[in-house]
Design an enzyme around this catalytic site. Structure first.
Site, PDB file in Angstrom:
ATOM      1  N   ASP A   1       9.525  -0.840  -9.240  1.00 50.97           N
ATOM      2  CA  ASP A   1      10.923  -1.163  -9.514  1.00 50.97           C
ATOM      3  C   ASP A   1      11.553  -1.937  -8.360  1.00 50.97           C
ATOM      4  O   ASP A   1      12.458  -2.756  -8.567  1.00 50.97           O
ATOM      5  CB  ASP A   1      11.730   0.108  -9.795  1.00 50.97           C
ATOM      6  CG  ASP A   1      11.504   0.655 -11.194  1.00 50.97           C
ATOM      7  OD1 ASP A   1      10.809  -0.019 -11.986  1.00 50.97           O
ATOM      8  OD2 ASP A   1      12.020   1.747 -11.498  1.00 50.97           O
TER       9      ASP A   1
ATOM     10  N   ARG B   1       0.859  -1.181   0.000  1.00 56.14           N
ATOM     11  CA  ARG B   1       0.000   0.000   0.000  1.00 56.14           C
ATOM     12  C   ARG B   1       0.895   1.231   0.000  1.00 56.14           C
ATOM     13  O   ARG B   1       1.650   1.469   0.948  1.00 56.14           O
ATOM     14  CB  ARG B   1      -0.941   0.040   1.203  1.00 56.14           C
ATOM     15  CG  ARG B   1      -1.775   1.329   1.209  1.00 56.14           C
ATOM     16  CD  ARG B   1      -3.002   1.258   2.074  1.00 56.14           C
ATOM     17  NE  ARG B   1      -2.713   1.300   3.497  1.00 56.14           N
ATOM     18  CZ  ARG B   1      -3.654   1.431   4.435  1.00 56.14           C
ATOM     19  NH1 ARG B   1      -4.931   1.531   4.084  1.00 56.14           N
ATOM     20  NH2 ARG B   1      -3.335   1.444   5.716  1.00 56.14           N
TER      21      ARG B   1
END
Length: 264
Positions: free
Chosen positions: A87, A73
């Site tokens: 990433d 989250r």
């Protein structure tokens, strides 16, 4: 070699029940312990827990060998943080406080590489592509990312059908505490008026064809939401479990310190 298959995304798309736990202790060590407890998914909380990007990244790494799928989250629904968390290796992201279809569309674009979206092309430097060793990552990643949006206000509930209609949104998660507060029931998410809105919201999400999710520490409510068709349900938090277990243990010894239980 393609991007790793997102089994959580596939499971909720099929309507399979996925039972989760909230992680807010901001610890890779405790995340690793939870990872072998048997939950289908674990939510690494970047909104209300003291997690920064290195801590989130460390917890994703700790769960890599785990059967539990990490969901992150993010603290806010903005492109820059979504890019960094993807990433770092997250495939599934939960975004709080989404109230419009327009915002949902922006978030879909943030999750995907062009031409479908606007995700920056830098994963070759990061865990997402196993540091460049997943050779087909860029051309396959879009299919494996999973976007979950939180509806947790009256405005979000009013716009729920439009948000659910946005292509690229995989699931909608109702946030009971914030919804209760916005409805005038601060600290009372189990109030009948709030539960009525939650149940109607879950039914609308499911009717739209999207996966529905929610968090509750009440076992009876969790079962009720599962019976209504919610696909991904978090049934507790690590903070609450630790708080209750430590308080219970301390009270047990303080009440009867002369008779410690066997095995201690």
């Amino acid at each position: 070699m393609p991007a790793p298959t997102n089994n959580f995304k596939a499971a909720i798309a099929r309507g399979e029940k996925q039972i989760g736990l909230w992680l807010a202790l901001a610890s890779a060590y405790s995340a690793e312990i939870a990872g072998s407890a048997g939950f289908d998914w674990l939510l690494i909380d970047g909104e209300h827990a003291p997690n920064d990007l290195p801590l989130i990244s460390a917890q994703i790494a700790a769960l890599n060998a785990s059967p539990s799928h990490p969901v992150v989250r993010v603290p806010i629904g903005e492109t820059w943080i979504i890019k960094q968390v993807l990433d770092a290796g997250a495939q599934t992201i939960l975004v709080p406080m989404v109230e419009t279809a327009e915002h949902a569309q922006q978030l879909v674009r943030a999750m995907k590489y062009p031409p479908e979206g606007m995700r920056g092309v830098g994963a070759m430097l990061a865990r997402a592509s196993n540091f460049g060793r997943i050779t087909d990552y860029l051309t396959t990643a879009n299919d494996e990312v999973c976007l979950l949006l939180q509806a947790e206000s009256r405005a979000a509930i009013d716009a729920l059908d439009e948000i659910a209609a946005v292509d690229g949104v995989d699931g909608i998660f109702i946030g009971p505490s914030d919804l209760a507060a916005d409805m005038g029931f601060l600290g009372r998410p189990t109030a009948p008026e709030v539960q009525s809105v939650i149940e109607d919201g879950l039914k609308r999400i499911i009717k739209s064809g999207k996966a529905a999710g929610i968090l509750t520490g009440d076992p009876s409510l969790a079962q009720r939401y599962l019976e209504l068709g919610a696909s991904f349900v978090a049934v507790g938090t690590d903070v609450t479990l630790f708080t209750q277990a430590t308080a219970t243990l301390a009270a047990r010894f303080k009440d009867r310190p002369e008779a410690p239980p066997a095995g201690y």
